[in-house]
Design an enzyme around this catalytic site. Structure first.
Site, PDB file in Angstrom:
ATOM      1  N   THR A   1      68.578 114.172  10.021  1.00  0.00           N
ATOM      2  CA  THR A   1      67.871 115.442   9.865  1.00  0.00           C
ATOM      3  C   THR A   1      67.751 115.865   8.402  1.00  0.00           C
ATOM      4  O   THR A   1      66.751 116.464   7.999  1.00  0.00           O
ATOM      5  CB  THR A   1      68.590 116.528  10.689  1.00  0.00           C
TER       6      THR A   1
ATOM      7  N   ASN B   1      66.148  99.564  15.723  1.00  0.00           N
ATOM      8  CA  ASN B   1      66.695 100.273  16.879  1.00  0.00           C
ATOM      9  C   ASN B   1      65.827  99.904  18.079  1.00  0.00           C
ATOM     10  O   ASN B   1      64.603 100.037  18.029  1.00  0.00           O
ATOM     11  CB  ASN B   1      66.641 101.780  16.583  1.00  0.00           C
TER      12      ASN B   1
ATOM     13  N   CYS C   1      69.392 107.636  23.923  1.00  0.00           N
ATOM     14  CA  CYS C   1      68.303 108.593  23.721  1.00  0.00           C
ATOM     15  C   CYS C   1      68.297 109.586  24.885  1.00  0.00           C
ATOM     16  O   CYS C   1      68.151 109.185  26.035  1.00  0.00           O
ATOM     17  CB  CYS C   1      66.949 107.894  23.638  1.00  0.00           C
TER      18      CYS C   1
ATOM     19  N   ASN D   1      65.130 117.967  19.249  1.00  0.00           N
ATOM     20  CA  ASN D   1      63.909 117.185  19.350  1.00  0.00           C
ATOM     21  C   ASN D   1      63.812 116.549  20.718  1.00  0.00           C
ATOM     22  O   ASN D   1      64.818 116.241  21.355  1.00  0.00           O
ATOM     23  CB  ASN D   1      63.839 116.122  18.241  1.00  0.00           C
TER      24      ASN D   1
ATOM     25  N   LYS E   1      74.573 102.180  19.509  1.00  0.00           N
ATOM     26  CA  LYS E   1      74.553 103.602  19.175  1.00  0.00           C
ATOM     27  C   LYS E   1      74.995 104.409  20.390  1.00  0.00           C
ATOM     28  O   LYS E   1      74.354 104.374  21.443  1.00  0.00           O
ATOM     29  CB  LYS E   1      73.146 104.026  18.735  1.00  0.00           C
TER      30      LYS E   1
END
Lengths: 311, 254
Positions: free
Chosen positions: A271, A105, A135, A75, A170
């Site tokens: 997912t 987040n 990210c 993605n 994260k």
């Protein structure tokens, strides 16, 4: 077995976040919480981790944003989100009816933006912050902070100075040594670690000779990344004291148990939600069944119990 | 109206043209709730490849029989896998998803290109007994298997093909202005490739006829969570094709 004791088998206190089960949603795969409410009893999820939120609205990347790959998907959404203001005014109130911890987040372009977001989000209804420093789909911020120990530490310190909420960091797998990153964020004051974010990947259309994704590269998730994620969780669990939220390709309860044995205190499902909207529920039930079969009374008895070097 | 997930038995898998199949499943509750323009989201394999569901438009429902049909072209691994499923096999199906067409009209003109003609069948069924006309385009006569379907529901069928093998040579957008000159239509419903829809939206605006377009996008979740399918709205807000659409008023997106 009575409903209460079943739930007790799975209850988790992760850095002060009280969860009914160790099964959370992974940011970016569960929208802002309500999207799956026709399929999932939100009250039975360990915690809802909402889509990455930024100070101002972002429209994300242009062109094709997903590509299916063997046992996975790429993605390159690019942190599309309506911004923190919209989140506070509309999304958070809609989640107030549910008895579930909401973890936000957050992603910033600068260290100061992370601090500002932390300040704005210290409100009733937010249980914790998850710092998105991983990210792979945005140029500024995101992963730029997650591939350098000093920058990661400065983001964590800034956020800790601006909030009393638990701070989860994260981590990105797109680094040479994820253990060093984990140690750096622990030293900077993080309360928990979430790992792993997606692995940077690429797919090419062999008919047009063009990249499939508009953004050329994107983040790989799904079952294909699971062994990498389990390995990294195990390495980090052996190096830091912080609780770990394990994720990366968890599709079943068996997958979740693997992460917990590797050292994760909780797991996040990403997912899998797209494939099976009941995934979070079924995984929690499956962990419970697994514990019963093994004669265990609580999920914590599994954490980090992988027998390395034993026969 | 809520979304559901059903394990639906396959009633029929029928090849209706070269590489084009019609799949009919038994899902009575879904059939009752489905509206034209909505889609179903099918899990085509039990394993992890293909991993993601396939969003397919609903091309007809039969409430009496409790069935839902979709017409799809076999173009990739997912649809190839789907085409191997046979009668009595069970398929994991989410639906009905998305926002469908607004049916408030008296004399509609449907405009469809290629597989964009699939959802318009269901729309035409529901628009009956209004006098429906359709303008449909495809590459060649071979692709115009739709004619036999639409001849049964529509008052008039206008055809264009890229090669002129049947109907008028050219694209639907070449013929559209002349049709609209008649002034009889009070709604345009369009589905097809994006550039075609964009042109149709412009033409409809020129003639001041309300127009709805059904968009197609790559999707993962189908329920508004993953943001794979969003597009820019004219109001500067992002639109989710899966939940704000797939049907939009032309002015919302073009």
């Amino acid at each position: 077995m009575a409903e209460d004791s079943c739930l007790n088998m799975l209850s988790v206190d992760l850095a002060g976040i009280k969860m009914k089960t160790p099964v959370m949603t992974a940011s970016g795969t569960f929208g802002f919480g309500m999207e799956y409410s026709d399929f999932v009893d939100i009250n039975k999820i360990g915690a809802v981790v909402v889509k990455g939120t930024t100070l101002t609205p972002r429209s994300g990347n242009s062109g094709v944003r997903i590509a299916e790959t063997p046992a996975g998907m790429l993605n390159s959404i690019g942190l599309e989100n309506p911004g923190v203001e919209e989140f506070l005014n509309h999304t958070l109130p809609s989640l107030a009816d549910y008895d579930v911890p909401v973890i936000v987040n957050i992603a910033g372009n600068t260290v100061e933006e992370y601090g500002e977001l932390a300040k704005r989000l210290e409100v009733k209804g937010v249980a914790a912050l998850e710092l998105n420093i991983s990210c792979p789909n945005v140029k500024q911020g995101g992963i730029a902070f997650g591939t350098n120990c000093d920058s990661a530490a400065s983001v964590v310190k800034m956020v800790k100075n601006n909030t009393s909420l638990p701070v989860i960091v994260k981590l990105s797998p797109n680094v040479t040594d994820i253990v060093e990153m984990a140690k750096a964020v622990e030293a900077a004051g993080a309360d928990a670690i979430a790992m792993i974010n997606t692995l940077l990947g690429m797919a090419i259309n062999i008919h047009t000779w063009q990249p499939v994704l508009g953004n050329v590269v994107g983040g790989l998730s799904g079952p294909a990344v699971k062994p990498v994620a389990v390995r990294m969780v195990w390495q980090v669990a052996n190096a830091v004291k912080l609780p770990i939220i394990g994720m990366g390709g968890i599709m079943t309860a068996e997958d979740a148990v693997e992460f917990i044995l590797a050292g994760a205190t909780a797991v996040a499902v990403g997912t899998a939600n797209f494939v099976n909207p009941y995934a979070t529920m079924e995984i929690a039930d499956g962990i419970k069944d697994y514990l019963a079969k093994k004669g265990l009374s609580h999920v914590s008895q599994l954490v980090g119990q992988v027998k390395v070097g034993e026969k | 109206m809520s979304k559901m997930l059903v394990q639906a038995p396959i009633v029929e898998q029928e090849m209706i043209a070269n590489q084009v199949n019609k799949l009919t499943i038994y899902a009575p509750e879904l059939a009752n709730q489905a509206a034209p323009g909505q889609f179903i989201h099918l899990r085509v394999a039990d394993g992890y490849y293909p991993l993601l569901r396939r969003p397919l438009s609903i091309s007809s429902v039969d409430k009496q029989l409790g069935t839902v049909s979709t017409i799809y072209r076999i173009i990739g691994q997912g649809t190839a896998r789907l085409a191997t499923l046979k009668q009595d096999d069970i398929i994991d199906c989410m639906g009905p998803l998305g926002k469908g067409f607004n049916l408030e009209c008296k004399t509609p003109l449907l405009v469809g290109g290629g597989m964009g003609l699939a959802p318009l069948v269901f729309l035409a069924q529901r628009l009956c007994p209004r006098p429906i006309e359709i303008l449909m385009g495809g590459r060649s006569e071979q692709e115009m298997f739709w004619t036999s379907i639409y001849n049964q529901i529509c008052k008039e069928v206008h055809i264009t093909t890229d090669d002129g093998s049947v109907g008028q040579r050219g694209f639907t957008v070449d013929v559209l202005p002349a049709l609209l000159e008649s002034g009889i239509y009070d709604m345009i419903y369009a589905c097809g490739p994006r550039p075609m829809l964009e042109r149709i939206a412009m033409i409809a605006k020129t003639f001041a006829i309300p127009c709805q377009v059904s968009l197609e996008e790559h999707m993962a979740c189908g329920v508004g969570a993953c943001l794979s399918c969003t597009c820019a709205g004219k109001d500067n807000k992002r639109k989710k094709v899966c939940t704000d659409g797939p049907v939009f008023w032309a002015g919302e997106v073009f």
